[in-house]
Design a protein around this motif. Structure first.
Motif, PDB file in Angstrom:
ATOM      1  N   PRO A 519       0.567  -1.053   0.226  1.00 43.08           N
ATOM      2  CA  PRO A 519      -0.039  -0.277   0.224  1.00 43.08           C
ATOM      3  C   PRO A 519       0.857   1.091   0.206  1.00 43.08           C
ATOM      4  CG  PRO A 519      -0.444  -1.347   1.648  1.00 43.08           C
ATOM      5  CD  PRO A 519       0.416  -2.352   1.577  1.00 43.08           C
ATOM      6  N   VAL A 520       0.518   1.929  -0.704  1.00 47.54           N
ATOM      7  CA  VAL A 520       1.589   3.725  -0.631  1.00 47.54           C
ATOM      8  C   VAL A 520       1.040   4.125   0.680  1.00 47.54           C
ATOM      9  CG1 VAL A 520       1.113   5.892  -1.667  1.00 47.54           C
ATOM     10  CG2 VAL A 520       0.900   3.747  -3.352  1.00 47.54           C
ATOM     11  N   CYS A 521       1.707   5.269   1.310  1.00 47.21           N
ATOM     12  CA  CYS A 521       1.373   5.531   2.663  1.00 47.21           C
ATOM     13  C   CYS A 521       0.811   7.380   1.872  1.00 47.21           C
ATOM     14  CB  CYS A 521       2.478   5.571   3.404  1.00 47.21           C
ATOM     15  SG  CYS A 521       2.358   4.237   4.043  1.00 47.21           S
ATOM     16  N   LEU A 522      -0.247   7.552   2.017  1.00 51.38           N
ATOM     17  CA  LEU A 522      -0.961   8.967   2.181  1.00 51.38           C
ATOM     18  C   LEU A 522      -0.721  10.095   3.439  1.00 51.38           C
ATOM     19  CD1 LEU A 522      -3.802   8.299   0.048  1.00 51.38           C
ATOM     20  CD2 LEU A 522      -1.417   8.740  -0.638  1.00 51.38           C
ATOM     21  N   GLY A 523       0.472  11.141   3.569  1.00 55.20           N
ATOM     22  CA  GLY A 523       0.205  12.271   4.965  1.00 55.20           C
ATOM     23  C   GLY A 523      -0.554  13.453   4.056  1.00 55.20           C
ATOM     24  N   PHE A 524      -1.628  13.454   4.186  1.00 52.61           N
ATOM     25  CA  PHE A 524      -2.178  14.677   3.933  1.00 52.61           C
ATOM     26  C   PHE A 524      -1.768  16.137   5.453  1.00 52.61           C
ATOM     27  CE2 PHE A 524      -5.333  11.678   2.226  1.00 52.61           C
ATOM     28  CZ  PHE A 524      -4.909  12.171   0.731  1.00 52.61           C
ATOM     29  N   GLY A 525      -1.380  16.981   4.683  1.00 54.87           N
ATOM     30  CA  GLY A 525      -1.451  18.110   5.074  1.00 54.87           C
ATOM     31  C   GLY A 525       0.162  18.251   5.856  1.00 54.87           C
ATOM     32  N   MET A 526       0.610  16.411   5.405  1.00 59.19           N
ATOM     33  CA  MET A 526       2.516  16.641   6.688  1.00 59.19           C
ATOM     34  C   MET A 526       3.333  16.979   5.375  1.00 59.19           C
ATOM     35  SD  MET A 526       1.305  12.479   7.866  1.00 59.19           S
ATOM     36  CE  MET A 526       0.716  12.569   9.131  1.00 59.19           C
ATOM     37  N   GLU A 555      -9.611   1.542   0.616  1.00 56.04           N
ATOM     38  CA  GLU A 555      -8.945   1.033  -0.672  1.00 56.04           C
ATOM     39  C   GLU A 555      -9.391   2.843  -1.553  1.00 56.04           C
ATOM     40  OE1 GLU A 555     -10.600  -2.755  -2.968  1.00 56.04           O
ATOM     41  OE2 GLU A 555     -12.250  -1.775  -1.024  1.00 56.04           O
ATOM     42  N   ASN A 556      -8.337   2.349  -2.792  1.00 53.85           N
ATOM     43  CA  ASN A 556      -8.734   3.571  -3.100  1.00 53.85           C
ATOM     44  C   ASN A 556      -8.794   2.963  -4.840  1.00 53.85           C
ATOM     45  OD1 ASN A 556      -7.780   6.266  -4.554  1.00 53.85           O
ATOM     46  ND2 ASN A 556      -6.174   4.547  -5.293  1.00 53.85           N
ATOM     47  N   PHE A 557      -9.454   4.085  -5.742  1.00 54.13           N
ATOM     48  CA  PHE A 557     -10.114   3.255  -7.058  1.00 54.13           C
ATOM     49  C   PHE A 557      -9.507   4.205  -7.647  1.00 54.13           C
ATOM     50  CE2 PHE A 557     -13.190   1.304  -4.184  1.00 54.13           C
ATOM     51  CZ  PHE A 557     -13.318  -0.127  -4.166  1.00 54.13           C
ATOM     52  N   PHE A 558      -8.913   3.305  -8.902  1.00 56.46           N
ATOM     53  CA  PHE A 558      -8.371   4.841 -10.153  1.00 56.46           C
ATOM     54  C   PHE A 558      -8.854   3.812 -11.394  1.00 56.46           C
ATOM     55  CE2 PHE A 558      -5.122   6.139 -12.587  1.00 56.46           C
ATOM     56  CZ  PHE A 558      -4.864   7.625 -12.664  1.00 56.46           C
ATOM     57  N   ARG A 559      -9.007   4.663 -12.309  1.00 57.87           N
ATOM     58  CA  ARG A 559      -9.301   3.020 -13.843  1.00 57.87           C
ATOM     59  C   ARG A 559      -9.580   2.288 -12.931  1.00 57.87           C
ATOM     60  NH1 ARG A 559      -4.165   6.058 -16.655  1.00 57.87           N
ATOM     61  NH2 ARG A 559      -4.500   8.506 -16.730  1.00 57.87           N
ATOM     62  N   ASP A 560     -11.235   2.312 -12.858  1.00 55.58           N
ATOM     63  CA  ASP A 560     -11.604   1.053 -12.503  1.00 55.58           C
ATOM     64  C   ASP A 560     -10.020  -0.828 -12.160  1.00 55.58           C
ATOM     65  OD1 ASP A 560     -13.342   1.609 -13.691  1.00 55.58           O
ATOM     66  OD2 ASP A 560     -12.977   1.191 -15.886  1.00 55.58           O
ATOM     67  N   LYS A 561      -9.487   0.214 -11.023  1.00 56.88           N
ATOM     68  CA  LYS A 561      -8.761  -0.636 -10.532  1.00 56.88           C
ATOM     69  C   LYS A 561      -8.491  -0.015  -8.637  1.00 56.88           C
ATOM     70  CE  LYS A 561      -5.289  -2.202 -14.142  1.00 56.88           C
ATOM     71  NZ  LYS A 561      -4.224  -2.789 -14.789  1.00 56.88           N
ATOM     72  N   SER A 562      -8.471  -1.517  -7.974  1.00 51.67           N
ATOM     73  CA  SER A 562      -8.369  -1.164  -6.777  1.00 51.67           C
ATOM     74  C   SER A 562      -7.149  -1.232  -5.981  1.00 51.67           C
ATOM     75  CB  SER A 562      -9.701  -1.689  -5.849  1.00 51.67           C
ATOM     76  OG  SER A 562      -9.342  -2.801  -5.923  1.00 51.67           O
ATOM     77  N   SER A 563      -6.594  -0.454  -4.509  1.00 50.32           N
ATOM     78  CA  SER A 563      -5.460  -0.342  -4.190  1.00 50.32           C
ATOM     79  C   SER A 563      -5.590  -0.388  -3.313  1.00 50.32           C
ATOM     80  CB  SER A 563      -4.383  -0.477  -4.822  1.00 50.32           C
ATOM     81  OG  SER A 563      -4.635   1.244  -4.705  1.00 50.32           O
TER      82      SER A 563
END
Length: 574
Positions: A519-526, A555-563
């Motif tokens: 999984p990619v890590c996302l840190g909003f405002g960091m 879960e993230n959806f992008f171009r019909d793919k989930s990750s």
């Protein structure tokens, strides 16, 4: 902002093994569930698969019998009924629900929403006199009225009966209404105390349906309104609220009423709608008309029967919401500047700000913004009808309603609950109130209230982060107060492939014992974490320092793919 990390308790080994075996989950998930009161197969069944059959009998609520008797009397004698509600999301959804139901069985029904600026919060004298002048014999008040002693007394003098349906904390004296429905009354035996105002309205129509032998399934079409109120009013998603929210989300995702369908389209939500979508996208749009203009527009939208009509009304509401955002941003900036300029208040335990030209409709939002930055009980005041009127917001576990009550000698009126309240006072008393409120907070506040707390559900290794694990987490929804999205700690990691997004956010991967996270890590405002405090050109996370993080799994959806992704809540370096 500095957070306190607070791990939740680890259950006894025997309890973990028992639950793990009974429902076939790993010990980490078993511990998450036990900390939420799920300790057996039967409890897990109720938790993961809530049933509408578990809703409580509405007649357990004090005053319900009297309320239904009076409504039936009004219908029998062809008396006019006025459905009266507050101008926020909870109030407008409650009015839409009760008005919509009654209109389906009885023609002589109308609704009334007070004008925020001309009448203020709750039951107004103008509203009472309108009911009398228009020959309404019965007013059903929703999401307000629990403290409207004088207004209900006036109504009685004018020959207008009231039924109060509220969920706010009652005072020592109750209005002289035909019935008061509020589970927070000390002598009310209703098993669940945390219904929203719209939730109380749902119990009322449930009771009417039961009296009239209307199949309860006929009421399920109103659950999309109930879940919107639950999410927007930030009531606990536990017990009965969890059942109502669970089925309300099913309704809003599959067969929403035209008004909500129109709002979903305006919000451009392209995935299954969750509680956070209502809080951040749908709720603010419903709220906007009541904040800046008149909330009647929101009710008209929510009771629309045709999608084309609803789309036109949603467009107007959306435009008002865009204006609201501009007010919000400008006033928030002014509030931050005011706090920064007051050196003597930098060490205070509370924030009380007053400016006569701030827009009354957004001061509650501004109070929340101030807490996000300064984290202390906050009241934002503006001038309205020659009075200072304000909205209060609190930090976790600090009861701001009780703190305001200690200052009641300076106030004209106040009301609310633990985390949010409203108040009115004379403009010349604002300095005295500011000083007294600070004194009260200083005496009440404890160390645990001074920093936001991140409660950690458990610790994960990278190889535990997979779809099997996530799919069980997902079934724990709906998430919200009382049932927060699980947060996990991942220890002793290093960052790889760090990217700063829009100069605000971070995206990176992590390595643990040589294993790279999927999984990619996302840190909003960091984005500030990407720089060394001393060497601002050096990327701090690329310096190979080891650190711990706490995150939610999404879960993230992008171009019909989930990750899978990790939404990082905080990072701490060794």
């Amino acid at each position: 902002m500095e957070y306190v990390w607070k791990p939740k308790p680890i259950a006894a080994q025997s309890a973990l093994e028992k639950l793990s075996k009974e429902i076939n989950v790993n010990p980490t998930l078993a511990n998450v569930l036990i900390n939420r009161g799920v300790e057996s197969f039967e409890q897990a069944k109720d938790y993961f698969r809530p049933s509408l059959s578990q809703l409580h009998d509405p007649y357990l609520m004090k005053g319900m019998q009297e309320a239904v008797n009076r409504i039936e009397e009004a219908i029998r004698d062809e008396q006019k009924i006025l459905v009266y509600g507050d101008y926020d999301v909870d109030g407008t959804t409650a009015v839409s629900l009760v008005y919509g139901f009654l209109k389906g069985i009885y023609p002589h029904v109308d609704f009334y929403i007070p004008d925020r600026y001309k009448e203020g919060y709750g039951i107004s004298e103008r509203g009472v006199r309108y009911a009398s002048d228009e020959n309404f014999s019965l007013v059903i008040a929703l999401d307000c009225g629990i403290k409207a002693i004088e207004k209900v007394a006036l109504a009685k003098e004018l020959g207008v009966d009231f039924i109060i349906c509220d969920h706010h904390t009652p005072g020592e004296i109750l209005p002289a209404a035909i019935a008061v429905l509020d589970a927070k009354q000390t002598d009310c035996q209703y098993p669940y105390k945390e219904l929203s105002g719209c939730g109380v309205g749902f119990k009322l129509i449930q009771a009417i349906a039961k009296r009239r032998n209307i199949d309860e399934s006929a009421l399920y079409g109103y659950l999309d309104l109930v879940v919107v109120s639950i999410a927007a009013d930030i009531v606990p998603i536990t017990g009965e609220n969890r059942i109502l929210a669970y089925y309300g989300l099913d309704r809003i995702n599959n067969t929403p009423r035209p008004g909500l369908k129109a709002l979903i389209l305006r919000s451009k939500i392209e995935k299954d709608i969750g509680i956070s979508d209502i809080v951040f996208k749908i709720g603010p749009r419903i709220n906007a008309s009541g904040r800046l203009e008149h909330a009647k527009a929101s009710v008209e939208l929510l009771i629309s029967t045709e999608l084309d009509e609803a789309l036109e009304r949603a467009k107007v509401v959306d435009e008002v919401n865009a204006t609201r955002r501009n007010f919000d941003e400008n006033i928030t900036r002014e509030a931050f500047e005011m706090i920064a300029a007051r050196e003597e208040e930098q060490t205070w335990n509370s924030t009380v700000l007053f400016k006569e030209d701030w827009h009354k409709g957004v001061i509650g939002i501004v109070a929340s913004r101030c807490i996000e930055k300064y984290y202390r009980p906050t009241i934002i005041l503006t001038e309205s009808n020659s009075k200072a009127t304000g909205s209060a917001r609190s930090v976790v576990d600090f009861n701001i309603y009780e703190a305001i009550a200690e200052c009641s000698d300076l106030l004209d009126q106040f009301g609310g609950h633990k985390y949010a309240a409203g108040l009115t006072l004379s403009v010349d008393k604002v300095p005295a109130f500011q000083a007294k409120f600070e004194e009260v907070v200083r005496n009440r506040i404890e160390e645990v209230h001074r920093k936001p707390v991140i409660e950690i559900d458990g610790e994960l290794l990278l190889d535990q982060i997979n779809y099997r694990f996530y799919n069980i987490l997902k079934q724990m929804a709906p998430f919200g107060p009382g049932n927060p999205e699980p947060i996990f700690k991942i220890s002793n990691v290093q960052a790889e492939d760090v990217v700063v997004l829009k100069e605000k956010h971070l995206r990176f991967k992590i390595v643990q014992d040589g294993q790279l996270t999927t999984p990619v890590c996302l840190g909003f405002g960091m984005a500030d974490r990407a720089k060394d405090p001393d060497l601002t050109t050096v990327n701090f996370l690329r310096s190979r320092m080891r650190f711990d993080l706490v995150a939610e799994m999404r879960e993230n959806f992008f171009r019909d793919k989930s990750s899978l992704q990790l939404y990082v809540k905080d990072i701490k370096f060794d």
